[in-house]
Scaffold this motif. Structure first.
Motif, PDB file in Angstrom:
ATOM      1  N   ILE A 123       0.836  -1.202   0.000  1.00 16.66           N
ATOM      2  CA  ILE A 123       0.000   0.000   0.000  1.00 16.66           C
ATOM      3  C   ILE A 123       0.870   1.251   0.000  1.00 16.66           C
ATOM      4  CG2 ILE A 123      -1.601   1.364   1.429  1.00 16.66           C
ATOM      5  CD1 ILE A 123      -2.755  -1.376   2.366  1.00 16.66           C
ATOM      6  N   ILE A 124       1.825   1.308   0.900  1.00 14.38           N
ATOM      7  CA  ILE A 124       2.661   2.492   1.064  1.00 14.38           C
ATOM      8  C   ILE A 124       3.512   2.764  -0.174  1.00 14.38           C
ATOM      9  CG2 ILE A 124       4.502   3.526   2.461  1.00 14.38           C
ATOM     10  CD1 ILE A 124       1.651   3.279   3.783  1.00 14.38           C
ATOM     11  N   ALA A 125       3.840   1.736  -0.930  1.00 15.09           N
ATOM     12  CA  ALA A 125       4.668   1.904  -2.131  1.00 15.09           C
ATOM     13  C   ALA A 125       3.862   2.392  -3.339  1.00 15.09           C
ATOM     14  CB  ALA A 125       5.372   0.596  -2.465  1.00 15.09           C
ATOM     15  N   ASN A 126       2.551   2.541  -3.216  1.00 16.01           N
ATOM     16  CA  ASN A 126       1.732   2.972  -4.344  1.00 16.01           C
ATOM     17  C   ASN A 126       2.211   4.270  -4.997  1.00 16.01           C
ATOM     18  OD1 ASN A 126      -1.105   1.745  -5.294  1.00 16.01           O
ATOM     19  ND2 ASN A 126      -0.498   0.896  -3.322  1.00 16.01           N
ATOM     20  N   PRO A 127       2.539   5.318  -4.252  1.00 19.48           N
ATOM     21  CA  PRO A 127       2.993   6.553  -4.916  1.00 19.48           C
ATOM     22  C   PRO A 127       4.272   6.364  -5.725  1.00 19.48           C
ATOM     23  CG  PRO A 127       2.435   6.975  -2.623  1.00 19.48           C
ATOM     24  CD  PRO A 127       2.402   5.484  -2.817  1.00 19.48           C
ATOM     25  N   VAL A 128       5.134   5.463  -5.284  1.00 22.05           N
ATOM     26  CA  VAL A 128       6.367   5.185  -6.026  1.00 22.05           C
ATOM     27  C   VAL A 128       6.028   4.447  -7.318  1.00 22.05           C
ATOM     28  CG1 VAL A 128       8.591   3.986  -5.973  1.00 22.05           C
ATOM     29  CG2 VAL A 128       7.752   5.164  -3.917  1.00 22.05           C
ATOM     30  N   ARG A 129       5.195   3.408  -7.219  1.00 23.30           N
ATOM     31  CA  ARG A 129       4.807   2.646  -8.414  1.00 23.30           C
ATOM     32  C   ARG A 129       4.059   3.522  -9.416  1.00 23.30           C
ATOM     33  NH1 ARG A 129       3.646  -1.101  -4.602  1.00 23.30           N
ATOM     34  NH2 ARG A 129       1.406  -0.775  -4.790  1.00 23.30           N
ATOM     35  N   ALA A 130       3.294   4.493  -8.912  1.00 26.04           N
ATOM     36  CA  ALA A 130       2.542   5.387  -9.797  1.00 26.04           C
ATOM     37  C   ALA A 130       3.417   6.482 -10.398  1.00 26.04           C
ATOM     38  CB  ALA A 130       1.386   6.026  -9.018  1.00 26.04           C
ATOM     39  N   GLY A 131       4.675   6.560  -9.985  1.00 25.85           N
ATOM     40  CA  GLY A 131       5.586   7.563 -10.529  1.00 25.85           C
ATOM     41  C   GLY A 131       5.399   8.952  -9.933  1.00 25.85           C
ATOM     42  N   LEU A 132       4.712   9.048  -8.811  1.00 25.66           N
ATOM     43  CA  LEU A 132       4.492  10.359  -8.179  1.00 25.66           C
ATOM     44  C   LEU A 132       5.732  10.847  -7.444  1.00 25.66           C
ATOM     45  CD1 LEU A 132       0.911   9.773  -6.728  1.00 25.66           C
ATOM     46  CD2 LEU A 132       1.528  10.968  -8.835  1.00 25.66           C
ATOM     47  N   VAL A 133       6.498   9.911  -6.898  1.00 24.31           N
ATOM     48  CA  VAL A 133       7.731  10.222  -6.172  1.00 24.31           C
ATOM     49  C   VAL A 133       8.734   9.100  -6.413  1.00 24.31           C
ATOM     50  CG1 VAL A 133       6.664  11.615  -4.325  1.00 24.31           C
ATOM     51  CG2 VAL A 133       6.803   9.134  -4.078  1.00 24.31           C
ATOM     52  N   LYS A 134       9.988   9.388  -6.128  1.00 27.43           N
ATOM     53  CA  LYS A 134      11.014   8.351  -6.257  1.00 27.43           C
ATOM     54  C   LYS A 134      11.146   7.517  -4.985  1.00 27.43           C
ATOM     55  CE  LYS A 134      13.861  10.394  -9.848  1.00 27.43           C
ATOM     56  NZ  LYS A 134      13.204   9.708 -10.914  1.00 27.43           N
ATOM     57  N   SER A 135      10.790   8.131  -3.848  1.00 24.84           N
ATOM     58  CA  SER A 135      10.868   7.454  -2.565  1.00 24.84           C
ATOM     59  C   SER A 135       9.604   7.763  -1.772  1.00 24.84           C
ATOM     60  CB  SER A 135      12.090   7.937  -1.781  1.00 24.84           C
ATOM     61  OG  SER A 135      12.025   7.472  -0.444  1.00 24.84           O
ATOM     62  N   VAL A 136       9.116   6.780  -1.042  1.00 18.57           N
ATOM     63  CA  VAL A 136       7.913   6.987  -0.237  1.00 18.57           C
ATOM     64  C   VAL A 136       8.145   8.086   0.804  1.00 18.57           C
ATOM     65  CG1 VAL A 136       8.371   5.217   1.506  1.00 18.57           C
ATOM     66  CG2 VAL A 136       6.031   5.773   0.882  1.00 18.57           C
ATOM     67  N   ARG A 137       9.389   8.300   1.192  1.00 23.73           N
ATOM     68  CA  ARG A 137       9.701   9.374   2.146  1.00 23.73           C
ATOM     69  C   ARG A 137       9.332  10.744   1.597  1.00 23.73           C
ATOM     70  NH1 ARG A 137      15.752   7.589   3.009  1.00 23.73           N
ATOM     71  NH2 ARG A 137      15.419   7.624   0.788  1.00 23.73           N
ATOM     72  N   ASP A 138       9.242  10.861   0.279  1.00 24.43           N
ATOM     73  CA  ASP A 138       8.923  12.140  -0.355  1.00 24.43           C
ATOM     74  C   ASP A 138       7.423  12.362  -0.534  1.00 24.43           C
ATOM     75  OD1 ASP A 138      11.668  12.591  -0.601  1.00 24.43           O
ATOM     76  OD2 ASP A 138      11.726  11.589  -2.560  1.00 24.43           O
ATOM     77  N   TYR A 139       6.615  11.377  -0.169  1.00 22.61           N
ATOM     78  CA  TYR A 139       5.161  11.490  -0.343  1.00 22.61           C
ATOM     79  C   TYR A 139       4.522  11.761   1.019  1.00 22.61           C
ATOM     80  CZ  TYR A 139       0.632  10.696  -2.506  1.00 22.61           C
ATOM     81  OH  TYR A 139      -0.632  10.863  -2.998  1.00 22.61           O
ATOM     82  N   PRO A 140       3.757  12.851   1.157  1.00 23.68           N
ATOM     83  CA  PRO A 140       3.270  13.237   2.486  1.00 23.68           C
ATOM     84  C   PRO A 140       1.974  12.577   2.958  1.00 23.68           C
ATOM     85  CG  PRO A 140       2.728  14.939   0.891  1.00 23.68           C
ATOM     86  CD  PRO A 140       3.525  13.892   0.165  1.00 23.68           C
ATOM     87  N   PHE A 141       1.233  11.909   2.072  1.00 25.41           N
ATOM     88  CA  PHE A 141      -0.125  11.501   2.425  1.00 25.41           C
ATOM     89  C   PHE A 141      -0.242  10.002   2.697  1.00 25.41           C
ATOM     90  CE2 PHE A 141      -0.464  15.189  -0.461  1.00 25.41           C
ATOM     91  CZ  PHE A 141      -0.740  16.116   0.516  1.00 25.41           C
ATOM     92  N   TRP A 142       0.474   9.557   3.710  1.00 20.74           N
ATOM     93  CA  TRP A 142       0.385   8.166   4.139  1.00 20.74           C
ATOM     94  C   TRP A 142       0.783   8.089   5.611  1.00 20.74           C
ATOM     95  CZ3 TRP A 142       4.592   5.268   5.908  1.00 20.74           C
ATOM     96  CH2 TRP A 142       5.849   5.830   5.732  1.00 20.74           C
ATOM     97  N   ASN A 143       0.438   6.975   6.194  1.00 24.02           N
ATOM     98  CA  ASN A 143       0.812   6.720   7.578  1.00 24.02           C
ATOM     99  C   ASN A 143       0.763   5.223   7.802  1.00 24.02           C
ATOM    100  OD1 ASN A 143       1.641   7.143  10.182  1.00 24.02           O
ATOM    101  ND2 ASN A 143      -0.120   8.385  10.785  1.00 24.02           N
ATOM    102  N   ALA A 144       1.506   4.769   8.805  1.00 24.73           N
ATOM    103  CA  ALA A 144       1.515   3.351   9.142  1.00 24.73           C
ATOM    104  C   ALA A 144       1.701   3.193  10.644  1.00 24.73           C
ATOM    105  CB  ALA A 144       2.643   2.626   8.394  1.00 24.73           C
ATOM    106  N   ALA A 145       1.090   2.161  11.197  1.00 22.05           N
ATOM    107  CA  ALA A 145       1.128   1.903  12.637  1.00 22.05           C
ATOM    108  C   ALA A 145       2.531   1.590  13.127  1.00 22.05           C
ATOM    109  CB  ALA A 145       0.191   0.753  12.976  1.00 22.05           C
ATOM    110  N   TRP A 146       3.403   1.162  12.251  1.00 22.61           N
ATOM    111  CA  TRP A 146       4.743   0.723  12.649  1.00 22.61           C
ATOM    112  C   TRP A 146       5.744   1.857  12.735  1.00 22.61           C
ATOM    113  CZ3 TRP A 146       1.637  -1.799   9.147  1.00 22.61           C
ATOM    114  CH2 TRP A 146       1.105  -3.024   9.602  1.00 22.61           C
ATOM    115  N   LEU A 147       5.310   3.083  12.518  1.00 23.70           N
ATOM    116  CA  LEU A 147       6.247   4.216  12.590  1.00 23.70           C
ATOM    117  C   LEU A 147       6.509   4.624  14.007  1.00 23.70           C
ATOM    118  CD1 LEU A 147       4.978   6.401   9.644  1.00 23.70           C
ATOM    119  CD2 LEU A 147       6.923   4.873   9.702  1.00 23.70           C
TER     120      LEU A 147
END
Length: 147
Positions: A123-147
């Protein structure tokens, strides 16, 4: 090309089990990129967080994409899955002062706890696969319980 949505068929026989993790995807009407706007994407994130703080759900992770949301959550005793999704969609629509969603949603029940982290990574890798960012760290609209 005419798209025919069968969201009414998706709801038939839907059952949600308390505590079961579900991967849910819901999409904006016409796949309009509402969440390309920073404030609208933030509102969607807040709506998911509010569902948790009100005790309706437990979020494992989510990502808000420009025209849809992927959410890995567990249900609670307070609400069934359909009610939770309806509440989150309504909150975001109220913010926009208009309905923005395609009817219905897609859900997939996870069968084991071992599937949580691999599903969350997907799920979290979706923005990377969609080509929106190169790294998930660069995408602001996600969160995960393990952080």
């Amino acid at each position: 090309m005419t798209h025919r949505y069968h969201s009414h068929s998706l709801r038939k026989g839907r059952f949600s089990e308390v505590g079961r993790p579900y991967l849910v995807t819901f999409t904006t009407a016409g796949r309009y990129p509402w969440f390309s706007h920073f404030t609208t994407a933030c509102q969607a994130c807040r709506a998911i967080t509010r569902s948790d703080t009100q005790g309706a759900s437990h979020t494992w992770c989510y990502v808000v994409m420009p025209d849809h949301i992927h959410w890995l959550l567990s249900t609670t005793e307070k609400h069934e899955l359909s009610q939770i999704i309806r509440m989150v969609k309504a909150r975001v629509s109220r913010y926009q002062d208009q309905p923005i969603w395609q009817p219905g949603f897609h859900d997939h029940a996870l069968r084991s706890e071992q599937a949580l982290k691999p599903t969350a990574r997907y799920i979290i890798a979706n923005p990377v696969r969609a080509g929106l960012v190169k790294s998930v760290r660069d995408y602001p609209f996600w969160n995960a319980a393990w952080l």
